[in-house]
Structures are given as structure tokens and as C-alpha cells.
Design a protein around this motif. Structure first.
Motif, PDB file in Angstrom:
ATOM      1  N   ASP A 111       0.822  -1.217   0.000  1.00 19.76           N
ATOM      2  CA  ASP A 111       0.000   0.000   0.000  1.00 19.76           C
ATOM      3  C   ASP A 111       0.854   1.264   0.000  1.00 19.76           C
ATOM      4  O   ASP A 111       0.592   2.206  -0.769  1.00 19.76           O
ATOM      5  CB  ASP A 111      -0.908   0.030   1.230  1.00 19.76           C
ATOM      6  N   ILE A 167      -5.016  -0.443  -3.357  1.00 18.13           N
ATOM      7  CA  ILE A 167      -4.849  -0.369  -1.907  1.00 18.13           C
ATOM      8  C   ILE A 167      -5.577  -1.552  -1.273  1.00 18.13           C
ATOM      9  O   ILE A 167      -6.749  -1.794  -1.550  1.00 18.13           O
ATOM     10  CB  ILE A 167      -5.430   0.958  -1.358  1.00 18.13           C
ATOM     11  N   TYR A 168      -4.881  -2.288  -0.417  1.00 15.99           N
ATOM     12  CA  TYR A 168      -5.493  -3.425   0.248  1.00 15.99           C
ATOM     13  C   TYR A 168      -6.356  -2.995   1.435  1.00 15.99           C
ATOM     14  O   TYR A 168      -7.369  -3.603   1.729  1.00 15.99           O
ATOM     15  CB  TYR A 168      -4.402  -4.384   0.753  1.00 15.99           C
ATOM     16  N   ALA A 225      -9.712  -0.920  -4.073  1.00 13.10           N
ATOM     17  CA  ALA A 225      -9.432  -1.647  -2.843  1.00 13.10           C
ATOM     18  C   ALA A 225      -9.979  -3.069  -2.841  1.00 13.10           C
ATOM     19  O   ALA A 225      -9.584  -3.870  -2.018  1.00 13.10           O
ATOM     20  CB  ALA A 225     -10.003  -0.878  -1.646  1.00 13.10           C
ATOM     21  N   THR A 267      -8.463   5.072  -6.018  1.00 10.64           N
ATOM     22  CA  THR A 267      -7.911   3.815  -5.534  1.00 10.64           C
ATOM     23  C   THR A 267      -8.860   2.665  -5.847  1.00 10.64           C
ATOM     24  O   THR A 267     -10.058   2.850  -6.023  1.00 10.64           O
ATOM     25  CB  THR A 267      -7.680   3.860  -4.005  1.00 10.64           C
TER      26      THR A 267
END
Length: 216
Positions: free
Chosen positions: A71, A94-95, A112, A110
Motif C-alpha cells: 500500500d 490499496i489493500y 481496494a 484507488t
């Protein structure tokens, strides 16, 4: 940046669509995932290193996707590219969903949800089209998630609807859905959903792919 399974699929997918692609990864062995037919550039290094970015041709890039496994690396690289090279077409994987919301507020799109990563990144990097979210059984009507040019930022959603001659039943803002009212203003980062006849999809994509006319 990032040549894991997602990065490799993304690179191959973009190349099949006729785009030239450069891939950055710290591990040269990762480039094997691209396969023997990959025609793009591969560069060893991290995507927030300016020398690495320059070697990958960042000054001529139309977009940048940070899809490594970290990230912090992804968001740092995305910000370096956006702020250092004035490239607006940037997206970061992004996790951590909580972090994703924060970075969206900083103006960096982003992705996710791992399950939809490749499709979502492609849609943001190649925003000339739309993505059908729902179709009726006959195939004549659909709900589409459509790209909107940044020139529309600041316009009321009802003005977007009027320009497209189609309803915009809801939008997604910072990860949350909302039903726009007559005074809701389209903001940077908003996702727009349009209801339309299937045959009008291309017309609507064309309307929102460019800035609004001065009289709108």
C-alpha cells in the motif's frame, strides 16, 4: 508498477487493446508473468524512484497504475507521478479499505477490492468507455458506470443528466452511494451511473468523454 498476477494481467490486457505499456518491478523474475509475446518495456526498480520512472518513459505516459503488493509503495508512487509529472490519470491499488478512503480524499483514485482490481484499474486508465452495471432481460436498457471528463467538475448533476438526455439515478462519492438532488454538484472522484437505452451507450460516452460546451 508491479508485475504480480494483477499487474501482468493489466499489462497484457492494455497491450491487447493497442496501448504501449511499460512495467516496473523490483524483481526481474516477475516479468516472466508477462509471457513471451509481451512487446512493452520492463524496468527493474521501484515506481517512486524518478530515475526508474524516467527509464520507463513516464514523461510520455498517458496514465500510471500502481498495483504492487505494498500500500505505501503504491500510494507514494502514485503521488510522485501525479505531483511530479503532472499526470492526472493515476490509480493506486490499496489493500486497506480504510486507507483507500483517505487517499480518495487526497484526489488519488484507488481500487481496494481485490476481486475487481483488474477491471476497475482498466476502466480508470482507459476512461473512454463505460461499464454496464445492470441490463434488463431484453438487453434494450442498461445502467452504466460512465467516465466523466474532469471538465465537468463543478457542474450540477442535473446538468450532466440534461446533456446526456438520460437520468442519473445515483452517484458514488468516496465509496458511498447517494441519490443526487437538483443542486448536487459533480465533484472530482465521483462515479456516475446513467440509465439509458443500450443503443445510446456510445452517444453518452461521447458526451462525457470531453469537457462540456461553454453554454452548458
Amino acid at each position: 508498477m508491479g508485475c504480480g498476477r494483477v499487474g501482468a494481467m493489466l499489462a497484457r490486457g492494455m497491450e491487447k487493446r493497442g496501448h504501449s505499456v511499460a512495467v516496473i518491478d523490483v524483481d526481474v523474475e516477475a516479468f516472466r508473468r508477462l509471457g513471451p509475446d509481451f512487446q512493452g518495456i520492463t524496468v527493474k526498480g521501484v515506481g517512486f524512484d524518478r530515475e526508474v520512472l524516467e527509464a520507463a518513459g513516464i514523461r510520455n505516459a498517458d496514465g500510471f497504475a500502481a498495483v504492487s503488493s505494498g500500500d505505501n509503495s503504491n500510494i507514494l508512487a502514485a503521488r510522485v507521478v501525479r505531483d511530479g509529472y503532472s499526470i492526472d490519470n493515476v490509480v493506486a491499488r490499496i489493500y486497506d479499505q480504510g486507507r483507500a478512503t483517505v487517499y480518495e480524499r487526497l484526489g488519488i483514485p484507488t481500487v481496494a477490492t481485490v476481486r475487481w482490481t483488474v477491471g476497475q484499474v482498466l476502466r480508470r486508465l482507459l476512461p473512454e468507455g463505460s461499464e454496464p452495471v445492470w441490463r434488463d432481460a431484453s438487453g434494450e436498457v442498461r445502467l452504466i458506470q460512465v467516465f466523466v471528463h474532469s471538465g465537468w467538475v463543478g457542474k450540477r448533476v442535473r446538468d450532466l443528466s440534461a446533456a446526456a438526455h438520460a437520468p442519473i439515478p445515483f452517484i458514488c462519492r468516496m465509496g458511498k452511494g447517494m441519490v443526487p438532488d437538483s443542486e448536487t454538484v459533480y465533484q472530482d472522484g465521483d462515479t456516475i451511473f446513467v440509465g439509458c437505452e443500450t443503443e445510446r451507450t456510445s452517444d453518452i460516452e461521447t458526451v462525457f468523454a470531453v469537457p462540456p460546451a461553454k453554454h452548458q
